[in-house]
Design an enzyme around this catalytic site. Structure first.
Site, short mmCIF file in Angstrom:
data_model
loop_
_atom_site.label_atom_id
_atom_site.label_comp_id
_atom_site.label_asym_id
_atom_site.label_seq_id
_atom_site.Cartn_x
_atom_site.Cartn_y
_atom_site.Cartn_z
N ASP A 76 62.63 -4.66 72.43
CA ASP A 76 62.97 -4.99 71.05
C ASP A 76 64.29 -5.75 71.01
O ASP A 76 65.34 -5.22 71.37
CB ASP A 76 63.10 -3.70 70.23
CG ASP A 76 63.44 -3.97 68.78
OD1 ASP A 76 62.51 -4.07 67.96
OD2 ASP A 76 64.65 -4.09 68.45
N TYR A 130 71.04 -10.68 67.88
CA TYR A 130 71.61 -10.02 69.06
C TYR A 130 72.13 -11.03 70.08
O TYR A 130 72.87 -10.66 70.99
CB TYR A 130 70.57 -9.13 69.74
CG TYR A 130 70.01 -8.03 68.89
CD1 TYR A 130 70.54 -7.70 67.64
CD2 TYR A 130 68.91 -7.29 69.34
CE1 TYR A 130 69.99 -6.69 66.88
CE2 TYR A 130 68.36 -6.28 68.58
CZ TYR A 130 68.89 -5.98 67.34
OH TYR A 130 68.34 -4.98 66.60
N LYS A 166 63.39 -10.54 65.66
CA LYS A 166 63.62 -10.42 64.22
C LYS A 166 64.36 -11.65 63.70
O LYS A 166 65.18 -12.24 64.41
CB LYS A 166 64.47 -9.17 63.92
CG LYS A 166 63.98 -7.91 64.59
CD LYS A 166 64.90 -6.73 64.31
CE LYS A 166 64.62 -5.58 65.24
NZ LYS A 166 65.14 -5.81 66.60
N HIS A 193 64.62 -9.04 59.41
CA HIS A 193 65.59 -8.06 59.91
C HIS A 193 66.14 -7.18 58.79
O HIS A 193 66.32 -5.97 58.97
CB HIS A 193 66.72 -8.79 60.63
CG HIS A 193 67.41 -7.96 61.66
ND1 HIS A 193 68.03 -8.51 62.76
CD2 HIS A 193 67.58 -6.63 61.79
CE1 HIS A 193 68.54 -7.55 63.50
NE2 HIS A 193 68.29 -6.40 62.92
N LYS A 242 68.53 2.43 73.54
CA LYS A 242 69.14 1.37 74.37
C LYS A 242 70.26 1.98 75.21
O LYS A 242 70.93 2.93 74.80
CB LYS A 242 69.63 0.22 73.50
CG LYS A 242 70.88 0.51 72.69
CD LYS A 242 72.13 -0.01 73.36
CE LYS A 242 73.35 0.19 72.48
NZ LYS A 242 74.60 -0.15 73.17
N SER A 243 70.42 1.42 76.40
CA SER A 243 71.50 1.81 77.29
C SER A 243 71.65 0.71 78.33
O SER A 243 70.71 -0.03 78.60
CB SER A 243 71.20 3.14 77.98
OG SER A 243 72.22 3.48 78.89
N VAL A 244 72.84 0.60 78.90
CA VAL A 244 73.02 -0.31 80.04
C VAL A 244 73.21 0.49 81.32
O VAL A 244 73.38 -0.09 82.39
CB VAL A 244 74.23 -1.25 79.82
CG1 VAL A 244 73.96 -2.17 78.65
CG2 VAL A 244 75.52 -0.47 79.61
N ARG A 286 70.65 6.50 82.70
CA ARG A 286 70.28 6.85 81.32
C ARG A 286 69.00 6.14 80.90
O ARG A 286 68.17 6.72 80.19
CB ARG A 286 71.43 6.48 80.38
CG ARG A 286 71.22 6.88 78.92
CD ARG A 286 71.10 8.38 78.73
NE ARG A 286 72.19 9.10 79.32
CZ ARG A 286 73.40 9.26 78.76
NH1 ARG A 286 73.66 8.70 77.60
NH2 ARG A 286 74.33 9.97 79.37
N ASN A 329 65.90 8.36 79.64
CA ASN A 329 65.34 8.25 78.29
C ASN A 329 63.82 8.18 78.28
O ASN A 329 63.18 8.68 77.35
CB ASN A 329 65.92 7.01 77.60
CG ASN A 329 67.35 7.19 77.14
OD1 ASN A 329 67.84 8.31 77.00
ND2 ASN A 329 68.04 6.09 76.90
#
Length: 277
Positions: free
Chosen positions: A46, A51, A76, A109, A233-235, A239, A243
């Protein structure tokens, strides 16, 4: 590989119920993060024009070796591109950035009722063009409230396939969820753990202890049990993998109700009725 359930949309298309969000992930970090997610089994990404990382999402998918048909991609429309000609140009730019001839889902959006003379209907009709020509396999909205959705029902031809809203245990938006259920609009959750704000709640911590899972995993599982589409979301690679590790347990109906009862009508983001983008 983790088996992620799919949800049938009102146009007959199927969307993976669990995905990876790239909001606030810097472009320089996006290829690595999306690559890690795809390797971990995510098949729904997504993103959004605002972004500024669509190109990197496309690059990660291209280098993954996966068939394009196996990755569900959402983007979006920018808040600055609601006028029909601007929306057409922005959509073309999204496809070019993503390096694809179609997106699986394209959303407005924000409704922005205080901009463009309150006209999001002509914007939606432009998305209908993208749907009809096949470049958007499904179309939907984000942050729309029931009164916004009613306008679309009254003035346009195609019903939104999804409504992506801020949704977490502290903001359950039951009125929006009920309206969407009544009109066969799938609900997607953004900010699913309230930017971490729900993770210290004693009820969630207690349920996590009994389940042998982390509080974040319990909350993500709550979204799944409620029938929502969710994309944390994570970088952080660990994690990202943690998730998605939520499909080997279930919450009891009582636990789902306990978490839902934590609602405080507490937003982490803007109010859709006043947000100007």
């Amino acid at each position: 590989m983790t088996a992620i359930p799919g949800i049938m949309l009102n146009n007959g298309k199927t969307i993976p119920q669990f995905g990876f969000g790239v909001f606030q992930i810097r472009p320089d970090d996006t290829v690595e993060a999306v690559t890690t997610a795809l390797q971990a089994g995510y098949r729904h990404i997504d993103t959004a024009e605002m972004y500024r990382n669509e190109k990197q999402v496309g690059d990660a998918i291209a280098k993954s070796g996966l068939d394009r048909a196996d990755v569900f991609v959402t983007s979006k429309l920018s808040n600055d591109a609601h006028r029909p000609d601007d929306a057409r140009k922005a959509f073309d730019e999204s496809l070019a950035a993503l390096g694809t001839d179609h997106v699986d889902l394209f959303l407005i959006h924000w409704p922005l009722p205080t901009r463009y003379g309150g006209d999001f209907v002509s914007t939606w009709k432009t998305l209908e063009e993208f749907y009809r020509d096949g470049r958007a396999r499904s179309i939907g909205v984000s942050n729309f409230q029931p009164h916004h959705l009613r306008r679309l029902h009254e003035e346009t031809q195609i019903r939104p396939a999804v409504n992506q809203i801020e949704l977490h245990p502290f903001l359950t938006q039951e009125d929006v969820v009920a309206f969407c259920a009544e009109h066969q609009i799938a609900v997607e959750s953004w900010s699913p753990i309230a930017q971490g704000g729900v993770l210290d709640d004693p009820e969630i911590v207690s349920i996590a202890g009994r389940a042998g899972k982390t509080p974040a995993q319990v909350v993500l599982r709550w979204h799944i049990e409620r029938g929502f589409i969710v994309f944390p979301k994570s970088v952080t690679p660990a994690r990202i993998r943690e998730n998605i590790d939520i499909f080997d347990f279930e919450l009891s109906g009582e636990d789902v109700e306990r978490i839902s009862a934590l609602n405080r009508n507490e937003r982490t983001g803007p109010d859709p009725d006043t947000f100007r983008g």
